[in-house]
Design a protein around this motif. Structure first.
Motif, mmCIF file in Angstrom:
data_model
loop_
_atom_site.group_PDB
_atom_site.id
_atom_site.type_symbol
_atom_site.label_atom_id
_atom_site.label_comp_id
_atom_site.label_asym_id
_atom_site.label_seq_id
_atom_site.Cartn_x
_atom_site.Cartn_y
_atom_site.Cartn_z
ATOM 1 N N UNK A 25 1.886 -17.123 5.295
ATOM 2 C CA UNK A 25 1.886 -15.917 6.142
ATOM 3 C C UNK A 25 3.146 -15.920 6.995
ATOM 4 N N UNK A 26 3.982 -14.934 6.739
ATOM 5 C CA UNK A 26 5.332 -14.939 7.322
ATOM 6 C C UNK A 26 5.392 -14.028 8.549
ATOM 7 N N UNK A 27 6.288 -14.362 9.473
ATOM 8 C CA UNK A 27 6.374 -13.559 10.696
ATOM 9 C C UNK A 27 6.782 -12.121 10.423
ATOM 10 N N UNK A 28 6.281 -11.240 11.250
ATOM 11 C CA UNK A 28 6.565 -9.816 11.090
ATOM 12 C C UNK A 28 7.885 -9.452 11.752
ATOM 13 N N UNK A 29 8.319 -8.240 11.483
ATOM 14 C CA UNK A 29 9.424 -7.654 12.221
ATOM 15 C C UNK A 29 8.811 -6.762 13.295
ATOM 16 N N UNK A 87 13.768 -6.144 15.609
ATOM 17 C CA UNK A 87 14.677 -5.170 14.998
ATOM 18 C C UNK A 87 15.268 -4.325 16.113
ATOM 19 N N UNK A 88 16.560 -4.475 16.309
ATOM 20 C CA UNK A 88 17.201 -3.680 17.361
ATOM 21 C C UNK A 88 17.933 -2.501 16.753
ATOM 22 N N UNK A 89 17.737 -2.326 15.440
ATOM 23 C CA UNK A 89 18.181 -1.110 14.785
ATOM 24 C C UNK A 89 19.676 -0.951 14.760
ATOM 25 N N UNK A 90 20.097 0.249 15.036
ATOM 26 C CA UNK A 90 21.480 0.617 14.817
ATOM 27 C C UNK A 90 22.435 -0.182 15.695
ATOM 28 N N UNK A 106 0.871 -1.173 0.000
ATOM 29 C CA UNK A 106 0.000 0.000 0.000
ATOM 30 C C UNK A 106 0.910 1.226 0.000
ATOM 31 N N UNK A 107 0.731 2.129 -0.950
ATOM 32 C CA UNK A 107 1.669 3.263 -1.054
ATOM 33 C C UNK A 107 1.339 4.375 -0.061
ATOM 34 N N UNK A 108 1.395 4.020 1.206
ATOM 35 C CA UNK A 108 1.019 4.981 2.248
ATOM 36 C C UNK A 108 2.241 5.699 2.797
ATOM 37 N N UNK A 109 3.418 5.256 2.393
ATOM 38 C CA UNK A 109 4.644 5.880 2.884
ATOM 39 C C UNK A 109 5.812 5.035 2.438
ATOM 40 N N UNK A 110 6.962 5.228 3.074
ATOM 41 C CA UNK A 110 8.124 4.418 2.697
ATOM 42 C C UNK A 110 8.001 3.012 3.278
ATOM 43 N N UNK A 111 8.570 2.040 2.583
ATOM 44 C CA UNK A 111 8.625 0.672 3.116
ATOM 45 C C UNK A 111 9.653 0.661 4.246
ATOM 46 N N UNK A 112 9.393 -0.090 5.291
ATOM 47 C CA UNK A 112 10.416 -0.259 6.324
ATOM 48 C C UNK A 112 11.018 -1.656 6.219
ATOM 49 N N UNK A 113 11.985 -1.933 7.072
ATOM 50 C CA UNK A 113 12.697 -3.210 6.933
ATOM 51 C C UNK A 113 11.755 -4.413 7.059
ATOM 52 N N UNK A 119 7.232 0.138 13.071
ATOM 53 C CA UNK A 119 6.604 1.293 12.432
ATOM 54 C C UNK A 119 7.646 2.376 12.243
ATOM 55 N N UNK A 120 7.281 3.362 11.472
ATOM 56 C CA UNK A 120 8.203 4.471 11.178
ATOM 57 C C UNK A 120 8.763 5.121 12.445
ATOM 58 N N UNK A 121 7.930 5.157 13.487
ATOM 59 C CA UNK A 121 8.387 5.861 14.704
ATOM 60 C C UNK A 121 9.484 5.094 15.440
ATOM 61 N N UNK A 122 9.792 3.893 14.985
ATOM 62 C CA UNK A 122 10.824 3.106 15.657
ATOM 63 C C UNK A 122 12.238 3.493 15.232
ATOM 64 N N UNK A 123 12.391 4.672 14.697
ATOM 65 C CA UNK A 123 13.742 5.153 14.392
ATOM 66 C C UNK A 123 14.121 4.895 12.954
ATOM 67 N N UNK A 124 15.394 4.545 12.728
ATOM 68 C CA UNK A 124 15.888 4.362 11.365
ATOM 69 C C UNK A 124 15.441 3.004 10.844
ATOM 70 N N UNK A 125 14.318 2.969 10.141
ATOM 71 C CA UNK A 125 13.755 1.699 9.682
ATOM 72 C C UNK A 125 13.534 1.651 8.173
ATOM 73 N N UNK A 126 13.798 2.758 7.473
ATOM 74 C CA UNK A 126 13.646 2.734 6.014
ATOM 75 C C UNK A 126 15.030 2.783 5.380
ATOM 76 N N UNK A 127 15.104 2.446 4.112
ATOM 77 C CA UNK A 127 16.407 2.495 3.429
ATOM 78 C C UNK A 127 16.989 3.904 3.460
#
Ligand code: GLU
Length: 299
Positions: A222-226, A290-293, A10-17, A235-243
């Motif tokens: 149906x595959x497990x989520x991140x 996702x533990x991010x950076x 769904x083109x609602x924003x950027x894809x995250x990891x 979600x986007x608010x989780x910090x650096x999650x998009x390319x």
């Protein structure tokens, strides 16, 4: 038509990891079973200007390529209308005038699953129908004659979930996702649906609808989520999650791709290289945290 898998963002924003990981899995499942791989932009709702182009670029950057042209749901209204008409002619739809509030406040029907539509508009008398038509535009609902339905999923096995008189077309005229997804998958020859397991609960509704439309039910995976550190869907608010975020932090797209492949127990490198290692039986069944950076700088 040859068989195919797909990714349907769904083109609602950027894809995250998390979205990218699902896309990689969908690609690997399709290619490892010699299917075509199609991309469908689910822009009926929640579309944001410019988001599609960024999503396509990001998919390509992690190695997810697709066959043929990208399909957009907003171009396919006639197809959805035709399916809804067909159901209507078979007596399988009805007009619903309920507001969200009325549905919430209505007593639920006996034995109905939690959150099911209570059936208020299912059998309106002609005079009542006439009156309601003069008050507000109608949504179209499915007249379901089951309360639950069972689907087979490659990772989850048999899954039984609730089916109610769900909406096929909203009262603002927009086709509902559950109808569009079934019609599109069939029209595009898609017989393998790999997507996040947050959509598993909607799957019995979709498979039931497919059966009413004489559409073969696809293979579901149906595959497990991140998830974030709190176990909540990323979600986007989780910090650096998009390319784009990650690139700014110095992490290149191919490094993200490798990290995602490794999180799946697959060898890093190109998706082609990971292909022979895909074994559904050995895929992780739990959400990936996702533990991010931290993870990236650690290694
Ligand atoms: N467009 C949906 C989403 O991005 C996916 C639908 C599907 O894969 O069936 O959540």
């Amino acid at each position: 038509m040859t068989s195919a898998g797909r990714f349907a963002p769904s083109p609602s924003g950027e894809l995250h990891v998390g979205n990218l990981r699902t896309a990689i899995l969908a690609w690997l499942f399709a290619r490892s079973t010699r299917r075509r791989f199609l991309l469908r932009v689910e822009d009926l709702d929640r579309a944001r200007a410019g988001a599609e182009a960024v999503q396509l670029r990001d998919l390509a950057a992690v190695g997810v390529t697709w066959d043929g042209d990208v399909v957009r749901q907003t171009d396919r209204a006639a197809l959805y209308a035709e399916a809804i008409d067909r159901l209507g002619q078979a007596g399988l739809t009805y007009e619903c005038f309920c507001t969200r509030r009325e549905i919430q406040e209505a007593p639920s029907a006996p034995h109905a699953p939690l959150g099911a539509y209570p059936g208020t508009c299912r059998d309106l008398e002609p005079a009542e129908l006439e009156y309601k038509r003069s008050t507000r535009p109608a949504a179209i609902r499915l007249r379901a004659d089951v309360r639950e339905y069972t689907v087979q999923d490659v990772l989850h096995g048999a899954y039984t979930g609730a089916v109610d008189d769900f909406v096929l077309r909203r009262n603002d005229g927009v086709t509902a996702y559950n109808l569009a997804v079934v019609v599109d998958d069939a029209a595009q020859g898609i017989d393998q649906v790999v997507r996040g397991d947050d959509l598993l609960p909607s799957t019995p509704r979709q498979a039931y609808l497919a059966s009413l439309l004489d559409i073969p039910v696809p293979e579901y995976v149906h595959v497990p989520l991140v998830v974030n550190r709190d176990g909540v869907r990323l979600a986007k608010r989780d910090g650096a999650v998009t390319l784009a975020d990650l690139a700014q932090a110095g992490v290149a797209a191919h490094e993200v791709r490798d990290l995602l492949l490794e999180s799946l127990g697959l060898p890093a490198g190109t998706l082609d290289r990971a292909l022979p290692a895909l074994d559904p039986a050995r895929l992780p069944r739990k959400p990936w945290v996702w533990t991010g950076m931290d993870r990236l700088s650690a290694g």
